[in-house]
Design a protein around this motif. Structure first.
Motif, PDB file in Angstrom:
ATOM      1  N   SER A 216     -10.714 -19.912 -54.716  1.00  0.00           N
ATOM      2  CA  SER A 216     -11.346 -18.949 -53.814  1.00  0.00           C
ATOM      3  C   SER A 216     -10.607 -17.618 -53.841  1.00  0.00           C
ATOM      4  O   SER A 216     -11.224 -16.538 -53.892  1.00  0.00           O
ATOM      5  CB  SER A 216     -11.376 -19.501 -52.385  1.00  0.00           C
ATOM      6  OG  SER A 216     -12.281 -20.575 -52.268  1.00  0.00           O
ATOM      7  N   LEU A 217      -9.281 -17.663 -53.823  1.00  0.00           N
ATOM      8  CA  LEU A 217      -8.512 -16.426 -53.806  1.00  0.00           C
ATOM      9  C   LEU A 217      -8.505 -15.719 -55.154  1.00  0.00           C
ATOM     10  O   LEU A 217      -8.456 -14.485 -55.205  1.00  0.00           O
ATOM     11  CB  LEU A 217      -7.079 -16.705 -53.354  1.00  0.00           C
ATOM     12  CG  LEU A 217      -6.911 -16.973 -51.861  1.00  0.00           C
ATOM     13  CD1 LEU A 217      -5.448 -17.097 -51.503  1.00  0.00           C
ATOM     14  CD2 LEU A 217      -7.551 -15.885 -51.013  1.00  0.00           C
ATOM     15  N   VAL A 218      -8.561 -16.472 -56.241  1.00  0.00           N
ATOM     16  CA  VAL A 218      -8.695 -15.827 -57.549  1.00  0.00           C
ATOM     17  C   VAL A 218      -9.978 -14.995 -57.571  1.00  0.00           C
ATOM     18  O   VAL A 218      -9.980 -13.819 -57.980  1.00  0.00           O
ATOM     19  CB  VAL A 218      -8.704 -16.864 -58.690  1.00  0.00           C
ATOM     20  CG1 VAL A 218      -9.116 -16.196 -60.007  1.00  0.00           C
ATOM     21  CG2 VAL A 218      -7.330 -17.502 -58.852  1.00  0.00           C
ATOM     22  N   GLY A 219     -11.081 -15.577 -57.135  1.00  0.00           N
ATOM     23  CA  GLY A 219     -12.344 -14.848 -57.104  1.00  0.00           C
ATOM     24  C   GLY A 219     -12.294 -13.643 -56.180  1.00  0.00           C
ATOM     25  O   GLY A 219     -12.746 -12.537 -56.534  1.00  0.00           O
ATOM     26  N   TYR A 220     -11.721 -13.835 -54.983  1.00  0.00           N
ATOM     27  CA  TYR A 220     -11.676 -12.741 -54.007  1.00  0.00           C
ATOM     28  C   TYR A 220     -10.832 -11.583 -54.523  1.00  0.00           C
ATOM     29  O   TYR A 220     -11.264 -10.419 -54.508  1.00  0.00           O
ATOM     30  CB  TYR A 220     -11.117 -13.251 -52.684  1.00  0.00           C
ATOM     31  CG  TYR A 220     -10.913 -12.150 -51.668  1.00  0.00           C
ATOM     32  CD1 TYR A 220     -11.977 -11.667 -50.909  1.00  0.00           C
ATOM     33  CD2 TYR A 220      -9.666 -11.563 -51.492  1.00  0.00           C
ATOM     34  CE1 TYR A 220     -11.799 -10.639 -49.996  1.00  0.00           C
ATOM     35  CE2 TYR A 220      -9.473 -10.534 -50.587  1.00  0.00           C
ATOM     36  CZ  TYR A 220     -10.541 -10.078 -49.836  1.00  0.00           C
ATOM     37  OH  TYR A 220     -10.360  -9.062 -48.935  1.00  0.00           O
ATOM     38  N   THR A 275     -17.287 -22.519 -46.302  1.00  0.00           N
ATOM     39  CA  THR A 275     -16.711 -21.175 -46.395  1.00  0.00           C
ATOM     40  C   THR A 275     -16.491 -20.779 -47.852  1.00  0.00           C
ATOM     41  O   THR A 275     -16.774 -19.643 -48.251  1.00  0.00           O
ATOM     42  CB  THR A 275     -15.380 -21.117 -45.628  1.00  0.00           C
ATOM     43  OG1 THR A 275     -15.600 -21.466 -44.259  1.00  0.00           O
ATOM     44  CG2 THR A 275     -14.772 -19.731 -45.689  1.00  0.00           C
ATOM     45  N   ALA A 276     -15.968 -21.703 -48.665  1.00  0.00           N
ATOM     46  CA  ALA A 276     -15.739 -21.416 -50.085  1.00  0.00           C
ATOM     47  C   ALA A 276     -17.055 -21.097 -50.796  1.00  0.00           C
ATOM     48  O   ALA A 276     -17.126 -20.163 -51.611  1.00  0.00           O
ATOM     49  CB  ALA A 276     -15.045 -22.605 -50.747  1.00  0.00           C
ATOM     50  N   LEU A 277     -18.103 -21.860 -50.500  1.00  0.00           N
ATOM     51  CA  LEU A 277     -19.409 -21.621 -51.113  1.00  0.00           C
ATOM     52  C   LEU A 277     -19.979 -20.269 -50.679  1.00  0.00           C
ATOM     53  O   LEU A 277     -20.500 -19.503 -51.507  1.00  0.00           O
ATOM     54  CB  LEU A 277     -20.373 -22.739 -50.731  1.00  0.00           C
ATOM     55  CG  LEU A 277     -21.808 -22.610 -51.252  1.00  0.00           C
ATOM     56  CD1 LEU A 277     -21.824 -22.579 -52.775  1.00  0.00           C
ATOM     57  CD2 LEU A 277     -22.677 -23.753 -50.733  1.00  0.00           C
ATOM     58  N   GLY A 340      -2.715 -17.614 -56.832  1.00  0.00           N
ATOM     59  CA  GLY A 340      -4.128 -17.234 -56.843  1.00  0.00           C
ATOM     60  C   GLY A 340      -4.311 -15.734 -56.724  1.00  0.00           C
ATOM     61  O   GLY A 340      -5.155 -15.137 -57.407  1.00  0.00           O
ATOM     62  N   ILE A 341      -3.512 -15.108 -55.852  1.00  0.00           N
ATOM     63  CA  ILE A 341      -3.585 -13.654 -55.701  1.00  0.00           C
ATOM     64  C   ILE A 341      -3.218 -12.963 -57.003  1.00  0.00           C
ATOM     65  O   ILE A 341      -3.912 -12.045 -57.461  1.00  0.00           O
ATOM     66  CB  ILE A 341      -2.664 -13.203 -54.555  1.00  0.00           C
ATOM     67  CG1 ILE A 341      -3.198 -13.713 -53.212  1.00  0.00           C
ATOM     68  CG2 ILE A 341      -2.542 -11.678 -54.531  1.00  0.00           C
ATOM     69  CD1 ILE A 341      -2.232 -13.525 -52.059  1.00  0.00           C
ATOM     70  N   ALA A 366     -18.298 -16.940 -59.990  1.00  0.00           N
ATOM     71  CA  ALA A 366     -18.267 -18.207 -60.722  1.00  0.00           C
ATOM     72  C   ALA A 366     -16.908 -18.893 -60.578  1.00  0.00           C
ATOM     73  O   ALA A 366     -16.827 -20.116 -60.393  1.00  0.00           O
ATOM     74  CB  ALA A 366     -18.587 -17.961 -62.198  1.00  0.00           C
ATOM     75  N   VAL A 367     -15.838 -18.106 -60.633  1.00  0.00           N
ATOM     76  CA  VAL A 367     -14.494 -18.678 -60.468  1.00  0.00           C
ATOM     77  C   VAL A 367     -14.315 -19.199 -59.049  1.00  0.00           C
ATOM     78  O   VAL A 367     -13.795 -20.302 -58.835  1.00  0.00           O
ATOM     79  CB  VAL A 367     -13.415 -17.631 -60.798  1.00  0.00           C
ATOM     80  CG1 VAL A 367     -12.035 -18.171 -60.465  1.00  0.00           C
ATOM     81  CG2 VAL A 367     -13.488 -17.236 -62.265  1.00  0.00           C
ATOM     82  N   ALA A 368     -14.761 -18.415 -58.061  1.00  0.00           N
ATOM     83  CA  ALA A 368     -14.640 -18.849 -56.669  1.00  0.00           C
ATOM     84  C   ALA A 368     -15.415 -20.137 -56.418  1.00  0.00           C
ATOM     85  O   ALA A 368     -14.991 -20.984 -55.618  1.00  0.00           O
ATOM     86  CB  ALA A 368     -15.123 -17.740 -55.735  1.00  0.00           C
ATOM     87  N   ALA A 369     -16.541 -20.303 -57.101  1.00  0.00           N
ATOM     88  CA  ALA A 369     -17.345 -21.519 -56.919  1.00  0.00           C
ATOM     89  C   ALA A 369     -16.622 -22.758 -57.433  1.00  0.00           C
ATOM     90  O   ALA A 369     -16.930 -23.883 -56.999  1.00  0.00           O
ATOM     91  CB  ALA A 369     -18.682 -21.356 -57.632  1.00  0.00           C
ATOM     92  N   LEU A 370     -15.656 -22.577 -58.332  1.00  0.00           N
ATOM     93  CA  LEU A 370     -14.876 -23.719 -58.824  1.00  0.00           C
ATOM     94  C   LEU A 370     -14.070 -24.377 -57.711  1.00  0.00           C
ATOM     95  O   LEU A 370     -13.612 -25.516 -57.861  1.00  0.00           O
ATOM     96  CB  LEU A 370     -13.934 -23.274 -59.946  1.00  0.00           C
ATOM     97  CG  LEU A 370     -14.583 -22.809 -61.250  1.00  0.00           C
ATOM     98  CD1 LEU A 370     -13.521 -22.320 -62.226  1.00  0.00           C
ATOM     99  CD2 LEU A 370     -15.392 -23.936 -61.878  1.00  0.00           C
TER     100      LEU A 370
END
Length: 427
Positions: A216-220, A275-277, A340-341, A366-370
């Motif tokens: 989630s944090l990689v995507g954000y 929340t992640a989704l 992740g940051i 797409a990464v956050a969805a992982l």
């Protein structure tokens, strides 16, 4: 005074400390120009004060938690704040860039230790059905640091110099240390010296939850790091309009923190995956060229979700970790989230350089969805425990009977409360 109200003041004291420490973490970003000029280095070199911080935390958090495992948690919190105070003062007095960098690395080590312990400490102050709400108070500090601490510190730096800003942060750390020493009770596990924590069956669940938070944090952060050029490319919002956009995101984040505790306590099993989704969906929406108005709405939602995420994530870790594994679980989470940051910022840099800014939000989504993958493994491997939590934890503040019943119903699972009976609190 009721038991829930009696711990409001201690939680606010811990929240003040999280506000101060995160303000110290963020501050180089606001004073980078004046700091680099004063220390005669380039802006890129001065930027190592930010990137080196995250790397230091990732490397030192788990070893420092293991080293201080036998210390009372209150002592760890107080010691880490005092070290941060000293390190911020040394930063303010640094005659060279190397001295400033060394002081920042010391501060980062103390910061990582503080954050590895403070969440489990706060969770131990309240009954199991109020963990989410307790963490929402403590974790309001970082959100306010971005909304208030960083802008105020930056303004002080522009008016009287960046050294005064870091000296003020040192004073604030000392004030927080005094407040916690007086207002926050210790956690007494008995007269015997605390045993060192060992990896147990709950470690797998902790790692799965931390893995979800990582993606989630990689995507954000892939988008957040480049939100100004992304906003211009995708929605036509120029740099001069970005303060308003970022303010909307910040207000959304504050609102998210305020409601996150009740969300976490009411829907203990589903709060984190939902929340992640939703975070992944908001990132995808930001990449669809839907116009500036819709984009700002999505950015506000995006901000609200990143306000909710830390609370539901850390509350979930506290619920799945056994009582004897909470501090180690906290250090694992701090390490994984800082990775992740860093990975998110790196991914954003790669995509902005070698691909397209238009694609950045979609790839980040797409990464956050992982994140849903490890969280699905957690639910499939331990369906009964989180399901019971969602059924037995009331939506509003419950009475002591419901809290005790909830704890008894989890008595056969490796729940944190199993090793932390109500009599553990001391003044």
């Amino acid at each position: 005074m009721t038991r829930s109200n009696s711990f409001l003041v201690p939680l606010l004291a811990l929240s003040a400390a999280t506000f101060t420490t995160v303000s110290a973490e963020m501050m180089p970003a606001g004073v980078l120009d004046s700091l680099s000029s004063s220390l005669s280095v380039s802006g890129a070199t001065a930027g190592l004060l930010v990137t080196g911080w995250a790397g230091t935390i990732a490397l030192t958090s788990i070893p420092l938690v293991r080293l201080t495992m036998r210390w009372p948690r209150k002592s760890v919190v107080l010691a880490s704040l005092l070290v941060m105070a000293a390190a911020n003062l040394l930063t303010a007095l640094a005659p060279t860039y190397g001295a400033a960098l060394a002081a920042r690395m010391v501060a980062a080590s103390a910061h990582g230790l503080f954050w590895a312990v403070v969440v489990s400490y706060a969770a131990s102050l309240v009954t199991p059905d109020r963990v989410g709400r307790a963490l929402s108070i403590v974790l309001a500090g970082p959100t306010l640091a971005g909304l208030v601490g960083l802008p105020v510190g930056t303004e002080v730096a522009h008016r009287v110099g960046w050294r005064v800003t870091f000296a003020a942060l040192a004073v604030a750390c000392i004030a927080c240390t005094a407040a916690i020493a007086v207002l926050v009770p210790g956690i007494d596990r008995g007269s015997a010296r605390p045993e060192a924590e060992r990896w147990d069956r709950s470690a797998r669940s902790v790692l799965l939850v931390a893995g979800g938070g990582f993606f989630s944090l990689v995507g954000y952060y892939a988008v957040f790091t480049f939100v100004v050029p992304v906003s211009d490319t995708v929605a036509g919002i120029g740099a001069d309009s970005m303060p308003g956009v970022l303010l909307a995101s910040g207000i959304g984040g504050l609102a998210g923190v305020l409601v996150a505790g009740r969300i976490s306590d009411r829907w203990a099993a589903s709060a984190l995956p939902v929340t992640a989704l939703a975070l992944a969906a908001s990132l995808a929406g930001m990449g669809l060229r839907s116009g500036p108005v819709v984009y700002v709405v999505l950015v506000t939602l995006w901000g609200a979700l990143i306000g909710v995420l830390p609370v539901v994530l850390q509350a979930h870790v506290m619920r799945v970790a056994s009582g004897g594994f909470r501090n180690t679980a906290g250090s694992i989470l701090v390490t994984v989230l800082n990775l992740g940051i860093g990975v998110g910022a790196g991914l954003g840099s790669l995509l902005s350089t070698f691909a397209s800014l238009t694609l950045l939000p979609l790839v980040a989504a797409a990464v956050a969805a992982l994140a849903l993958a490890p969280l699905a493994l957690l639910r499939s491997s331990r369906p009964s425990r989180t399901a019971d939590a969602s059924k037995t934890v009331p939506g509003d503040v419950g009475d002591e009977v419901s809290a005790s019943a909830s704890a008894r119903r989890r008595g056969n699972t490796p729940a944190p409360e199993q090793e932390l009976p109500p009599t553990r609190r001391t003044t």
